[in-house]
Design an enzyme around this catalytic site. Structure first.
Site, PDB file in Angstrom:
ATOM      1  N   ALA A  41       0.819  -1.218   0.000  1.00 42.88           N
ATOM      2  CA  ALA A  41       0.000   0.000   0.000  1.00 42.88           C
ATOM      3  C   ALA A  41       0.848   1.261   0.000  1.00 42.88           C
ATOM      4  CB  ALA A  41      -0.916   0.019   1.223  1.00 42.88           C
ATOM      5  N   GLY A  46       6.675   1.167   5.543  1.00 38.29           N
ATOM      6  CA  GLY A  46       7.581   0.257   4.838  1.00 38.29           C
ATOM      7  C   GLY A  46       7.596   0.509   3.339  1.00 38.29           C
ATOM      8  N   CYS A  47       6.425   0.723   2.772  1.00 39.23           N
ATOM      9  CA  CYS A  47       6.319   0.941   1.330  1.00 39.23           C
ATOM     10  C   CYS A  47       6.946   2.276   0.931  1.00 39.23           C
ATOM     11  CB  CYS A  47       4.859   0.855   0.893  1.00 39.23           C
ATOM     12  SG  CYS A  47       4.154  -0.790   1.230  1.00 39.23           S
ATOM     13  N   THR A  48       6.841   3.254   1.818  1.00 41.28           N
ATOM     14  CA  THR A  48       7.466   4.554   1.561  1.00 41.28           C
ATOM     15  C   THR A  48       8.981   4.396   1.552  1.00 41.28           C
ATOM     16  OG1 THR A  48       5.620   5.764   2.525  1.00 41.28           O
ATOM     17  CG2 THR A  48       7.743   6.909   2.446  1.00 41.28           C
ATOM     18  N   ALA A  51      10.002   2.621  -1.704  1.00 45.12           N
ATOM     19  CA  ALA A  51       9.857   3.482  -2.881  1.00 45.12           C
ATOM     20  C   ALA A  51      10.934   4.567  -2.888  1.00 45.12           C
ATOM     21  CB  ALA A  51       8.466   4.107  -2.917  1.00 45.12           C
TER      22      ALA A  51
END
Length: 155
Positions: A41, A46-48, A51
């Site tokens: 998401a 974590g995804c930030t 990315a």
């Protein structure tokens, strides 16, 4: 549960909308290597981190002949917010019905804080110039993963 891809498999073709609603296809990258990474998401810690790591290393990857595409179940509007908020340079595409995520074996049972549920498994698939899977990494960590890819690929 979806089947995991193995090196030598043909990478499933896809066309998905990016943060601006433009259609992005794996076929558009024929002749270049593509790192397709799957994350649960946009706008989550974590995804930030992941990315931002890809964005920070984009020049290194691009100069070695790799394009990077991030795939999540998010809609283009959320991807646009994510890109703006974090100054992301990677191409982000949305797969709200998870068809592509499942085709790449990046969807299935996960455990988090002792609970088991079904969702996006953080995964990275490296596709060669001919559209074949060169490497397949499943259940990767958000932190340090990009450095590991760069090391594994000898960049």
């Amino acid at each position: 549960m979806s089947e995991r891809l193995q090196p030598g498999d043909t990478a499933p073709a896809f066309t998905l909308p990016d943060a601006d609603g433009n259609e992005i296809s794996l076929a558009d990258h024929k002749g270049r290597k593509v790192i397709v990474y799957f994350y649960p998401a946009a706008l989550t810690p974590g995804c930030t981190k992941q990315a931002c790591d890809f964005t920070d290393n984009l020049d290194v990857l691009a100069s070695a002949g790799y394009d990077v595409i991030g795939v999540s179940p998010d809609k283009p509007e959320k991807l646009a917010k994510f890109r703006e908020k974090e100054n992301l340079k990677v191409t982000l595409v949305g797969d709200p019905d998870t068809t592509v995520i499942e085709a790449y074996g990046a969807y299935g049972e996960k455990k988090n804080y002792g609970k088991t549920y079904v969702g996006v498994i953080r995964s990275t698939i490296v596709v060669d110039e001919e559209g074949k899977v060169e490497r397949a990494f499943y259940n990767v960590k958000a932190t340090g993963h990009v450095a590991k890819i760069i090391k594994d690929l000898g960049i």
